[in-house]
Scaffold this motif. Structure first.
Motif, short mmCIF file in Angstrom:
data_model
loop_
_atom_site.label_atom_id
_atom_site.label_comp_id
_atom_site.label_asym_id
_atom_site.label_seq_id
_atom_site.Cartn_x
_atom_site.Cartn_y
_atom_site.Cartn_z
N SER A 41 0.94 -1.05 0.06
CA SER A 41 -0.08 -0.23 -0.07
C SER A 41 0.84 1.19 -0.06
N ASP A 42 0.56 2.16 -0.66
CA ASP A 42 1.00 3.54 -0.72
C ASP A 42 2.30 3.74 -1.01
N GLY A 43 2.83 2.75 -2.00
CA GLY A 43 4.14 2.66 -2.58
C GLY A 43 4.41 4.11 -3.40
N GLN A 44 3.36 4.77 -3.79
CA GLN A 44 3.62 6.03 -4.76
C GLN A 44 4.48 7.19 -3.97
N GLN A 45 4.13 7.14 -2.40
CA GLN A 45 4.65 8.04 -1.50
C GLN A 45 5.65 7.80 -0.65
N THR A 46 6.35 6.40 -0.99
CA THR A 46 6.95 5.83 -0.03
C THR A 46 8.37 5.85 -0.38
N LEU A 47 9.28 6.40 0.42
CA LEU A 47 10.81 6.61 0.04
C LEU A 47 11.56 5.42 0.13
N ASN A 48 12.57 5.10 -0.68
CA ASN A 48 13.36 3.97 -0.50
C ASN A 48 14.36 4.32 0.29
N PHE A 49 15.40 3.30 0.40
CA PHE A 49 16.40 3.44 1.72
C PHE A 49 17.21 4.48 1.38
N GLU A 50 17.66 4.83 0.12
CA GLU A 50 18.75 5.94 -0.34
C GLU A 50 18.04 7.23 -0.16
N GLU A 51 16.62 7.25 -0.59
CA GLU A 51 15.97 8.73 -0.51
C GLU A 51 15.91 9.08 1.16
N SER A 52 15.52 8.11 1.85
CA SER A 52 15.23 8.14 3.13
C SER A 52 16.68 8.72 3.95
N ALA A 53 17.83 8.07 3.76
CA ALA A 53 18.87 8.27 4.28
C ALA A 53 19.33 9.72 3.87
N ARG A 54 18.95 10.24 2.64
CA ARG A 54 19.42 11.41 1.93
C ARG A 54 18.61 12.67 2.79
N MET A 55 17.17 12.20 3.27
CA MET A 55 16.21 13.00 3.71
C MET A 55 16.95 13.18 5.13
N GLN A 56 17.19 12.01 5.90
CA GLN A 56 17.65 12.35 7.31
C GLN A 56 18.96 13.03 7.35
N LEU A 57 19.78 13.05 6.53
CA LEU A 57 21.27 13.96 6.41
C LEU A 57 20.62 15.50 6.33
N ARG A 58 19.69 15.72 5.38
CA ARG A 58 19.33 17.01 5.37
C ARG A 58 18.65 17.54 6.49
N ALA A 59 17.94 16.57 7.17
CA ALA A 59 16.90 17.00 8.29
C ALA A 59 17.86 17.51 9.35
N ALA A 60 18.93 16.47 9.48
CA ALA A 60 19.99 16.57 10.59
C ALA A 60 20.41 18.02 10.53
N ARG A 61 20.95 18.32 9.11
CA ARG A 61 21.74 19.57 9.03
C ARG A 61 20.87 20.80 9.35
N LEU A 62 19.58 20.78 8.82
CA LEU A 62 18.52 21.77 9.02
C LEU A 62 18.48 22.01 10.53
N ILE A 63 18.25 20.77 11.28
CA ILE A 63 18.04 20.79 12.70
C ILE A 63 19.23 21.71 13.42
N GLN A 64 20.39 21.25 13.12
CA GLN A 64 21.36 21.86 13.51
C GLN A 64 21.67 23.26 13.43
N ALA A 65 21.23 23.70 12.03
CA ALA A 65 21.43 24.99 11.59
C ALA A 65 20.23 25.82 12.44
N MET A 66 19.14 25.20 12.66
CA MET A 66 18.00 26.12 13.33
C MET A 66 18.53 26.00 14.90
N GLN A 67 19.20 25.10 15.30
CA GLN A 67 19.49 25.15 16.70
C GLN A 67 20.82 26.16 17.03
N ASP A 68 21.51 26.19 15.90
CA ASP A 68 22.62 27.11 16.06
C ASP A 68 22.02 28.47 15.85
N SER A 69 21.15 28.98 15.39
CA SER A 69 20.74 30.17 15.12
C SER A 69 20.02 30.80 16.20
N LEU A 70 19.49 29.84 17.28
CA LEU A 70 18.94 30.46 18.24
C LEU A 70 19.38 31.41 19.17
#
Ligand code: PEP
Ligand code: MN
Length: 337
Positions: A308-337
């Motif tokens: 179910s819902d394959g059309q909206q599901t990330l594969n592992f590579e996409e998921s890992a890349r998103m994790q990396l981007r999210a981690a960088r974003l969270i760090q940048a948001m915390q640094d700018s506080l």
């Protein structure tokens, strides 16, 4: 108005407080949760709340005039934190990731996703066992056996489990095999289910209804809280609009608004929110910028093969890349506080 009682509440004092409130014209509803005791007062008597505050047995008094009260930020100004074990906390400032397949399918699928989550440092896995499907001919989920499989595999790896409960009768069956109960968009206003989840001592993630307003979502959360369970997360998962270029319209506005109106943590579900795999990561990051306390998304080793819902599901590579981007974003948001 919310009157919070001192703990442990004294029965006679409580009776006296209720009688004073009723004489002032309020309708009173006593609420006992796993954490505290309150008297929720409905009415608009123009009184000096200090008159209530001085009564024996009263811990605190808060004026809240919304239709939802106990989930309102007007009385609890700090975000409520949901803890799983000693290491995972949701609502404490750093957004938390929750990932997994739309549906549990088989052991190999679960194992491969669990090892992807381990590599990404994700501590909570989602996975539907009881699936609400629009078509009765679509895959309905593996049911309790699927949930047991998910739970067993996750526990071996120290991962917490969230799964959807569709009806009251499933609560007891699922209880030993979930860490968080999910209420899906089709059940946001199933008030009997919400009340039943009030007596459960595990957190509930409550999704916004398919065409549900912010106020309706908060009032649904109030059902769970006022029935005894304070551990609730709200989830924006997109709403139905005139636009049909994507599955749902992810309402980014809902995130800061829910955070302002309620002390409950807010989780974004970009997978159902947009329904198009390639855009899920951007919506996830946008939700983090908007203040989400977490992101729940769908991931699968082979999304094209997902039940179910394959059309909206990330594969592992996409998921890992998103994790990396999210981690960088969270760090940048915390640094700018
Ligand atoms: C799900 O999380 O797989 C799901 C069915 O979500 P929703 O209730 O938001 O449609
Ligand atoms: Mn899904």
């Amino acid at each position: 108005m919310i009157v919070q009682l001192r703990q442990p509440a004294d029965v006679l004092q409580k009776r006296q407080i209720i009688s004073v409130l009723q004489n002032l014209g309020y309708t009173t509803q006593p609420v006992r949760t796993h954490a505290a005791e309150y008297i929720v007062c409905i009415g608009s008597a123009a009184i000096d709340i200090r008159r209530i505050g001085v009564l024996p047995g009263v811990g605190d008094v808060f004026r809240v005039s919304d239709t939802y009260k106990l989930v309102s930020r007007k009385w609890k100004t700090r975000t409520s934190v949901i803890r799983l074990g000693d290491e995972v906390s949701i609502g404490s400032g750093t957004p938390v990731m929750i990932a997994g397949p739309c549906s549990i399918e088989h052991e190999d699928q679960v194992r491969s996703i669990v090892s992807h989550l381990k590599q990404s440092g994700i501590r909570i896995m989602r996975g539907g066992a009881f699936k609400p499907r629009s078509s009765p001919y679509a895959f309905q989920g593996l049911g309790l056996n699927g949930l047991k499989l998910l739970y067993r595999t996750c526990k071996e790896q120290g991962i917490y489990v969230i799964s959807e409960v569709m009806e009251i009768g499933q609560i007891d069956q699922m209880y030993d095999f979930v860490d968080i109960f999910q209420v899906g968009a089709r059940n946001t206003q199933n008030f009997n289910l919400l009340k039943a989840l009030g007596s459960v001592d595990k957190p509930v993630l409550l999704k916004r209804g398919i065409s549900g307003s912010i106020d309706e979502l908060l009032q649904s959360a109030e059902y769970i809280f006022s029935s005894g369970n304070e551990e609730i997360m709200l989830c924006e998962r997109g709403i139905r609009s005139f636009e049909n270029a994507y599955r749902n319209t992810f309402d980014i506005n809902a995130i800061p608004l829910l955070k302002a109106k309620s002390h409950l943590p807010v989780i974004a579900d970009p997978s159902h929110g947009i329904g198009i795999r390639e855009h899920v990561p951007d919506i996830a990051l946008a939700a983090i910028v908007a203040g989400a306390d977490g992101v729940m998304y769908e991931v699968h080793e082979q999304p094209e093969e997902a039940a179910s819902d394959g059309q909206q599901t990330l594969n592992f590579e996409e998921s890992a890349r998103m994790q990396l981007r999210a981690a960088r974003l969270i760090q940048a948001m915390q640094d700018s506080l």
